[in-house]
Design a protein around this motif. Structure first.
Motif, PDB file in Angstrom:
ATOM      1  N   LYS A 154     109.972-100.933 104.236  1.00 35.72           N
ATOM      2  CA  LYS A 154     109.818-101.424 105.607  1.00 35.72           C
ATOM      3  C   LYS A 154     111.113-101.279 106.389  1.00 35.72           C
ATOM      4  CE  LYS A 154     107.644-105.212 106.320  1.00 35.72           C
ATOM      5  NZ  LYS A 154     107.239-106.608 106.326  1.00 35.72           N
ATOM      6  N   ARG A 155     110.946-101.189 107.673  1.00 32.63           N
ATOM      7  CA  ARG A 155     112.080-101.154 108.594  1.00 32.63           C
ATOM      8  C   ARG A 155     112.278-102.569 109.131  1.00 32.63           C
ATOM      9  NH1 ARG A 155     112.165 -97.179 113.577  1.00 32.63           N
ATOM     10  NH2 ARG A 155     110.067 -96.944 112.804  1.00 32.63           N
ATOM     11  N   GLN A 156     113.530-103.064 109.032  1.00 35.69           N
ATOM     12  CA  GLN A 156     113.861-104.381 109.564  1.00 35.69           C
ATOM     13  C   GLN A 156     114.872-104.197 110.694  1.00 35.69           C
ATOM     14  OE1 GLN A 156     115.489-107.115 106.687  1.00 35.69           O
ATOM     15  NE2 GLN A 156     116.018-108.606 108.248  1.00 35.69           N
ATOM     16  N   VAL A 157     114.504-104.647 111.872  1.00 37.34           N
ATOM     17  CA  VAL A 157     115.389-104.558 113.029  1.00 37.34           C
ATOM     18  C   VAL A 157     116.429-105.669 112.921  1.00 37.34           C
ATOM     19  CG1 VAL A 157     115.521-104.684 115.543  1.00 37.34           C
ATOM     20  CG2 VAL A 157     113.596-103.526 114.456  1.00 37.34           C
ATOM     21  N   ILE A 193     119.301-101.107 111.980  1.00 37.50           N
ATOM     22  CA  ILE A 193     117.995-100.980 111.311  1.00 37.50           C
ATOM     23  C   ILE A 193     118.280-100.947 109.813  1.00 37.50           C
ATOM     24  CG2 ILE A 193     115.981 -99.512 110.889  1.00 37.50           C
ATOM     25  CD1 ILE A 193     115.847-100.494 113.693  1.00 37.50           C
ATOM     26  N   VAL A 218     116.685-100.272 106.214  1.00 37.56           N
ATOM     27  CA  VAL A 218     115.572 -99.633 105.501  1.00 37.56           C
ATOM     28  C   VAL A 218     115.956 -99.654 104.020  1.00 37.56           C
ATOM     29  CG1 VAL A 218     114.184 -97.557 105.186  1.00 37.56           C
ATOM     30  CG2 VAL A 218     115.024 -98.151 107.465  1.00 37.56           C
ATOM     31  N   TYR A 227     121.580 -98.789 109.037  1.00 41.24           N
ATOM     32  CA  TYR A 227     121.986 -97.818 110.047  1.00 41.24           C
ATOM     33  C   TYR A 227     122.418 -98.611 111.281  1.00 41.24           C
ATOM     34  CZ  TYR A 227     119.285 -94.769 107.009  1.00 41.24           C
ATOM     35  OH  TYR A 227     118.800 -94.088 105.923  1.00 41.24           O
TER      36      TYR A 227
END
Length: 133
Positions: free
Chosen positions: A2-5, A24, A26, A31
């Motif tokens: 999942k991508r977590q902001v 972000i 991942v 990143y």
């Protein structure tokens, strides 16, 4: 996966005004968007060294919000306004945050300008959480 902001406290203005995430996460890779020497109200910090410090402090806020530290940074990219005349000052500030090996990879660029007048540097990096120092 999942991508977590990642939006640290005090950086909500960046997300809401400019519509991008400061970070972000991942998996275990973080990143970071380029960070500049602006305060929480998006004002450009005055003074070369102070602006470099603020840019690194902003990087640190994103790292901390994701559970990372400067020791987790594996790649560093910096963009300098117009030329690299202030490189010596930048290196002294950088060494306050990256105190000992292993150091990240680093690439520096000179650019014509940034999105806001008065900005001197932009710092972007990638970090891998949980690395052995």
């Amino acid at each position: 996966m999942k991508r977590q902001v990642i939006i640290p406290k005090g950086m909500e203005n960046i997300h809401d005004t400019y519509h991008y995430a400061p970070g972000i996460l991942v998996g275990d890779t973080l990143y970071l968007s380029g960070q500049v020497g602006r305060d929480a109200e998006l004002n450009v910090v005055e003074g070369t060294e102070a602006q470099f410090v603020q840019a690194f402090e902003n990087v640190g806020k994103v790292l901390t919000a994701a559970g990372a530290t400067f020791a987790d940074v594996v790649e560093l990219e910096t963009w300098f306004a117009d030329d690299m005349a202030d490189l010596k000052t930048f290196l002294a500030v950088k060494d306050r945050y990256f105190k000992a090996p292993p150091y990240p990879t680093w690439t520096g660029f000179a650019v014509k300008g940034f999105s806001m007048p008065g900005l001197l540097v932009e710092i972007k990096c990638k970090a891998v959480l949980g690395l052995d120092a």
